[in-house]
Design an enzyme around this catalytic site. Structure first.
Site, short mmCIF file in Angstrom:
data_model
loop_
_atom_site.label_atom_id
_atom_site.label_comp_id
_atom_site.label_asym_id
_atom_site.label_seq_id
_atom_site.Cartn_x
_atom_site.Cartn_y
_atom_site.Cartn_z
CG ASP A 1 44.31 41.68 42.61
OD1 ASP A 1 45.12 42.58 42.92
OD2 ASP A 1 43.63 41.71 41.57
CG HIS B 1 44.99 45.69 41.22
ND1 HIS B 1 44.55 44.41 40.98
CD2 HIS B 1 44.97 46.32 40.03
CE1 HIS B 1 44.28 44.27 39.69
NE2 HIS B 1 44.53 45.42 39.09
CB SER C 1 43.01 45.07 36.34
OG SER C 1 44.26 44.48 36.15
#
Length: 480
Positions: free
Chosen positions: A157, A198, A406
């Site tokens: 990520d 994220h 996600s």
């Protein structure tokens, strides 16, 4: 995965990284410095390919000898033609082949005072807002196990904030690395986040500690490793993803979470010569990863498309590298890594356990579903749409809500880590099958499902179907 800021969305002991410099070929026309994937024939040495790279005026910046793939850079505008020959199976430029992460923007949550740690996830300060953990029976599972610290989940990520109070004890720093550019950098500065929340959000869902601070993760007893594959512009280039798969595999990570797709083409078509080498290299990397004992968990995507059937993609490439094309997406085209063989593909549901309006789907493609959030619901009242997204950690010690497949992926990865902790010894295929067998089946809704105007979808299949696969992952079932 909605505004392509990470669908969300990497290689030192056994991964040989070579630096081979060569002088530029005098007759070659100079252009911009461009990155290429150069594939040697499967199972063969990369030595001949490396020699051809040098002869074509290029530099090898990373050599993945395990899968016969080189990452090269060159300013030679004729590099692809010049490098072709004996020892080279295929070559493709990866410049412009990045895709930004796509999920709803994270909205920061208000702070809540810490409490005395009790070891009980339901006593964590923000547990009441974690509908996602309650939906998949996390608290009940924790009465049996919170996970084994020897199990490390690779988070491919944008980096993890290892100083966050809910993650400070959870990050395996010695197994973390940046793979940007396809080259490993193990310094903490390299694998930490810069401008994206994220990766930290994903990591909190998997393994946030039960410490009286903030939230509880699915598997707080396991560790997470930051494998950074997302650059500061939010792009996931093929060489970074490939490096990430190999790094995780060669460092013994039994599970990786992958909340992104590779290439500005959301669907990578093997019959397109521009994309075939990327598809081949990714497949080699994923096969190697599985052979080393790593299960790849990937998000299905946020485009609300049926991945099983033909449709038209009118949104790729999305990075401005060339004009957008209308393409018919058929069986030759795959969302990578979600549609690669051996990958556990995860769709998303909201707090009512219905398919999230944005989630892509497809019978035979989606393996399981998991909580990803759906803010069209207002289960907490008319002014509380955010509570129907997923609450997790964000850099700087805070918390935020986000929704997307996600967010669903790390719930499945966390349950996989719990399952492996409770039932050690499963190989990737066995673990994938176990996740499906322990999931809670969800039936298809009747007729055309259009939870939000402009997002129609039709579910096909019976107990195992296109919206939910084998069902919603369940932490308790996985550890019993």
């Amino acid at each position: 995965m909605k505004n392509r800021k990470v669908i969300g969305v990497a290689c030192a002991a056994a991964l040989a990284v070579g630096l081979i410099g060569t002088a530029a070929v005098p007759a070659a026309a100079a252009g911009p410095d461009t990155t290429y994937l150069v594939l040697a024939p499967q199972g063969k040495s990369t030595d001949k390919a490396a020699a051809r790279v040098a002869a074509a005026g290029g530099t090898v910046v990373a050599a993945y000898d395990q899968i016969g793939v080189l990452v090269a850079r060159s300013t030679n505008t004729s590099f692809e033609t010049a490098v072709a020959g004996a020892g080279v199976e295929s070559v493709a430029s990866t410049n412009g082949l990045g895709t930004t992460l796509i999920d709803d923007e994270v909205v920061e949550a208000a702070d809540v005072a810490s409490v005395e740690a009790s070891g009980d996830p339901t006593a964590e300060p923000r547990w009441s807002e974690q509908w996602d953990m309650q939906q998949i029976d996390v608290a009940e599972a924790h009465a049996i196990t919170t996970g084994d610290p020897s199990v490390v989940v690779g988070v491919l990520d944008s980096g993890i904030d290892a100083n966050h109070p809910d993650l400070a004890t959870q990050v395996a720093k010695d197994q973390s690395a940046s793979c940007l550019g396809g080259v490993v950098d193990t310094s903490q500065a390299a694998w930490s986040p810069t401008n994206s929340s994220h990766g930290t959000h994903v990591a909190g869902t998997i393994a946030a500690a039960i410490n009286g601070v903030g939230i509880a993760g699915v598997a707080p007893g396991v560790k997470v490793a930051s494998v950074k594959v997302v650059n500061d512009d939010g792009f996931i280039y093929p060489e970074a993803a490939i490096c990430g798969y190999l790094w995780a595999a060669d460092h013994g990570m039994p599970v990786t979470n992958n909340s992104y797709f590779i290439d500005p083409w959301e669907f990578n078509c093997v019959n397109d010569p521009r994309q075939r080498p990327v598809w081949q290299a990714v497949q080699r990397a994923l096969r190697y990863s599985s052979a080393q004992g790593t299960l790849t968990v990937a998000s299905a995507g946020n485009s609300n498309v049926d991945l099983q059937h033909k449709f038209t993609d009118s949104g790729s490439p999305n990075d401005g590298s060339s004009p957008v094309e209308d393409r018919t997406i058929n069986g030759a085209c795959r969302d990578l890594p979600a549609e690669a063989p051996g990958v556990v593909t995860v769709s998303a549901v909201g707090p009512t356990e219905q398919k999230s309006y944005y989630s892509s789907y497809g019978q035979g493609v989606v393996d399981v579903t998991a909580p990803g959030g759906d803010t069209r619901f207002r289960t907490g009242g008319v002014s509380s749409t955010l509570t129907d997204a997923v609450l997790s950690t964000i850099p700087g010690g805070g918390y935020g809500w986000s929704q997307g497949t996600s967010m669903a992926g790390p719930h499945a990865a966390g349950v996989a880590a719990l399952a492996l902790s409770a039932h050690p010894g499963m190989n990737p295929g066995q673990l994938a099958s176990f996740l499906e067998r322990t999931a809670t089946p969800i039936a298809c809704p009747d007729g055309v499902y259009e939870p939000r105007p402009g997002f129609p979808a039709t579910c096909t299949g019976g107990e195992r179907n296109g919206f939910y696969g084998a069902g919603n992952v369940n932490a308790l079932n996985a550890v019993q």
